[in-house]
Design an enzyme around this catalytic site. Sequence first.
Site, mmCIF file in Angstrom:
data_model
loop_
_atom_site.group_PDB
_atom_site.id
_atom_site.type_symbol
_atom_site.label_atom_id
_atom_site.label_comp_id
_atom_site.label_asym_id
_atom_site.label_seq_id
_atom_site.Cartn_x
_atom_site.Cartn_y
_atom_site.Cartn_z
ATOM 1 N N LYS A 114 0.823 -1.216 0.000
ATOM 2 C CA LYS A 114 0.000 0.000 0.000
ATOM 3 C C LYS A 114 0.855 1.263 0.000
ATOM 4 O O LYS A 114 0.545 2.235 -0.685
ATOM 5 C CB LYS A 114 -0.909 -0.018 1.226
ATOM 6 C CG LYS A 114 -1.802 1.188 1.358
ATOM 7 C CD LYS A 114 -3.010 0.883 2.216
ATOM 8 C CE LYS A 114 -2.648 0.531 3.635
ATOM 9 N NZ LYS A 114 -3.860 0.219 4.425
ATOM 10 N N THR A 122 6.344 -3.974 11.465
ATOM 11 C CA THR A 122 7.606 -4.662 11.737
ATOM 12 C C THR A 122 8.719 -3.661 12.049
ATOM 13 O O THR A 122 9.477 -3.832 13.008
ATOM 14 C CB THR A 122 8.039 -5.511 10.517
ATOM 15 O OG1 THR A 122 6.986 -6.402 10.189
ATOM 16 C CG2 THR A 122 9.308 -6.287 10.814
ATOM 17 N N GLY A 127 11.232 -4.571 21.088
ATOM 18 C CA GLY A 127 11.709 -5.467 22.141
ATOM 19 C C GLY A 127 12.550 -6.621 21.673
ATOM 20 O O GLY A 127 13.594 -6.910 22.262
ATOM 21 N N ASP A 291 -7.065 -4.114 6.128
ATOM 22 C CA ASP A 291 -7.534 -4.388 4.761
ATOM 23 C C ASP A 291 -7.636 -5.888 4.456
ATOM 24 O O ASP A 291 -8.581 -6.337 3.817
ATOM 25 C CB ASP A 291 -6.598 -3.741 3.727
ATOM 26 C CG ASP A 291 -6.484 -2.234 3.910
ATOM 27 O OD1 ASP A 291 -7.220 -1.681 4.751
ATOM 28 O OD2 ASP A 291 -5.665 -1.620 3.202
ATOM 29 N N ARG A 353 0.711 -8.834 29.021
ATOM 30 C CA ARG A 353 0.325 -7.462 28.674
ATOM 31 C C ARG A 353 -1.131 -7.133 29.009
ATOM 32 O O ARG A 353 -1.427 -6.030 29.462
ATOM 33 C CB ARG A 353 0.565 -7.244 27.179
ATOM 34 C CG ARG A 353 2.032 -7.117 26.855
ATOM 35 C CD ARG A 353 2.251 -7.024 25.363
ATOM 36 N NE ARG A 353 3.667 -6.803 25.076
ATOM 37 C CZ ARG A 353 4.176 -6.787 23.852
ATOM 38 N NH1 ARG A 353 3.396 -6.996 22.802
ATOM 39 N NH2 ARG A 353 5.457 -6.569 23.665
ATOM 40 N N GLU A 448 0.254 -10.597 11.316
ATOM 41 C CA GLU A 448 -0.794 -10.059 12.188
ATOM 42 C C GLU A 448 -2.194 -10.263 11.600
ATOM 43 O O GLU A 448 -3.169 -10.382 12.347
ATOM 44 C CB GLU A 448 -0.540 -8.567 12.457
ATOM 45 C CG GLU A 448 -1.413 -8.006 13.575
ATOM 46 C CD GLU A 448 -0.980 -6.617 14.027
ATOM 47 O OE1 GLU A 448 0.136 -6.179 13.672
ATOM 48 O OE2 GLU A 448 -1.768 -5.965 14.740
ATOM 49 N N LEU A 464 7.351 -10.982 16.020
ATOM 50 C CA LEU A 464 8.450 -11.030 15.045
ATOM 51 C C LEU A 464 8.762 -12.487 14.699
ATOM 52 O O LEU A 464 9.160 -12.796 13.575
ATOM 53 C CB LEU A 464 9.697 -10.321 15.591
ATOM 54 C CG LEU A 464 9.638 -8.788 15.673
ATOM 55 C CD1 LEU A 464 10.985 -8.222 16.105
ATOM 56 C CD2 LEU A 464 9.216 -8.156 14.349
#
Lengths: 542, 207
Positions: A114, A122, A127, A291, A353, A448, A464
């Site tokens: 895009k 990324t 971390g 998207d 988290r 993701e 990652l």
Amino acid sequence: MKGTPIEQALAEYTAAAQRPAPGAQPDTRELLRAFHPDHDAHAKVTLQVGPNKGDICHRQVAQLLQADARIDEADLAGSPVTETDVLVIGGGGAGCAAALVAQQQGARVIIATKLRLGDSNTVMAEGGIQASIEKDDTPQMHFDDTIRASRQVVDRELVAEMVSDAPDVIRWLIQQGMQFDLDDYGDLMTRRAGGTSAARVVYYRDYTGLEMMRVLREAIRTSDIEVWDYSPAVELLSSESGYCAGAVISSLKERQHKLVRAKAVILATGGIGRMHLNEFPTSNHFGATGDGLVLAYRLGARLRDLDSFQYHPSGLAYPQHLAGTLITEGVRSAGAYLLNGRGERFVDELQPRDHVAAAIIRECAEGRGISTGSGSGGVWLDTPSVELRNPGLFEARFPKLIQLGKKCGIDPRHQPMLIYPTLHYQNGGVVIDRNGQTNVPGLFCIGEASGGVHGRNRLMGNSLLDIISFGRRAGAHAAGRAHDRGHKKISIEHLSNLRRELTLAGMPLDSKGPLLFPGYANFENDSDYAGLRKNSEREGMQ
Amino acid sequence: MSGNAHEIHLTINGKDISAPPYLSVIQALWHAGYPRVKSVGCLEGVCGSCRVMVRRADSRQVTTELGCQVLVEEGMQVNFLLFPTPTHHRYQLDEIKNSWEVQARFHQFFPEAEKCRHCGGCNTTCPKGIQVEKGVELASKGKFREAGELFGECVLCNLCQTACPESIAPNHVGLFSRRVTAYFHTRPSNLIRRLERLRKGELQVVT
């Protein structure tokens, strides 16, 4: 927000190397139910159409999944067609890994992205990446930690494959030319992620994603892989037998639609942060607008866990113009405390988290937070305590944080930083198997945009890992289709089904998807791109 | 939004714009209702997409910066630069047989690198303050580890490439230096030992 005013909290703050442990902790499930944004009843709706009809979904995501397409048949008249073996949609870490492996196995590859190659979440990851390599650690422990953090809602096979891949993922990255922080003997250094039982995160300073992305980007740019930048996909193409057979690309450079006919399509479009769910600020890239979810759903791909998102505990809350900017979990991993407006610890900082984020929201909701005076607030990330215990650590290991501090006018070595949870990650996504294959033949999904790997809560450093592990798998399998004969007819006929279903369900057809860009960028009003809008709509306007 | 903030007046891409002082120049453009999607990326200063030329009111000098990192100032003039054509250098790390060959191959892949005129243009344009020119010089001498270390914060914005009169791509020289250092010299024993145990099937995961 009620709470201690920031000036007062700062005046009362004194740096200390050690602080008393937090008091008794509530049960995680109760804490999440009461304070985690996923549990906000207003945020949930039931999907009315599509493969997940009847499932619970976040309201804003549902709106896009049940929107009309951006194009009609008429828009595609005269659009040029390009043929390839593998089309990768998305130029982040997952897409690049898939493209490199597919090309290495002999497939012709196009990456359509895009924005520019490498414009992704990324590049912002800080971390590190998880791989069990220390002698007191095993892939089994990595598996168990991931399952526990996921709140048990997870595809166990995907997790087992990923944790077993992890050491080889690191080797592969080194062979692409990626650097990691090493000790004096050349061994990989590791740090501990919240919610884990061993030091397992390998890293390059707090620039792990930047280092990974620039290496992968360079590997692509110096190869024969064709890169189409400023080329968002607005629809997938289907074959007469129900395969995914390519995509419709809206070229922002040539200002026209282009068709790519492919034997396999790999969706690697990333997450949803720029949808600003529940009006949260985000740590995400400008292009993270979900998207891929929309494209896959219309073609019949099943999704999962669409009501589960990660709010990273340490988003910057002050100053205002940088709200939402991420501070790596590595800082808590290095021993930073979280302090409320009374200067007290209130949570075990290395819980997963979701738990830590909910605890911060609780402190602020119950008046124990620190108020900025303009409606927002947060709690202290007690960085000076770390500097007292380990002088020089920030300079050596967290240069990005020092830079961020300069922009804020704060030296994190001497002053705590005000933080509040920031929308960080889409936990769910498109259902995939161990090779990244969706239930639509010819359609793969990785990173993701896919779901099932992290359940309802992701660990630091597992994203990652996810993108490279499944990126390589999908790349190899998609390349395996290069010998197929290819599809005779390609079309967007699946859109007629979508519109019929929407009409039958009484849904409005006035909103369009995919979103492509957040509203504040004013893309829909940009006269430069008028030619890319629907034919019918343009005529209506005249 | 704090109501008492006064507005700043500046020019972005030739348009007169007013915006509150806490906005970046990208946010200011959006705030004024202008569309902008190209040259926007991570909004955090690590992707190198939002390259801008900036002239401040009290200065005749034009600087190059990253738009997401520049806060609006009174009388500032800002112009967005589109991203240039990417590098034309093609190489594969596995073409280099061993580490003794790196220097010779480097000069084949980057023949312009040794033509540096030491004009300093790359150093001036770098928004990260990297000693770009020194990096190119070190790489030309085969000091790849040292050269690569200088580029630790490089975001590949390509401004140094735009500035170079010899068409050296200094950021790609830097990245090449970093990549060969990892490719030929990173051999962590903890990782290698773990890979060996996995190869022998000793670490199966029970689901």
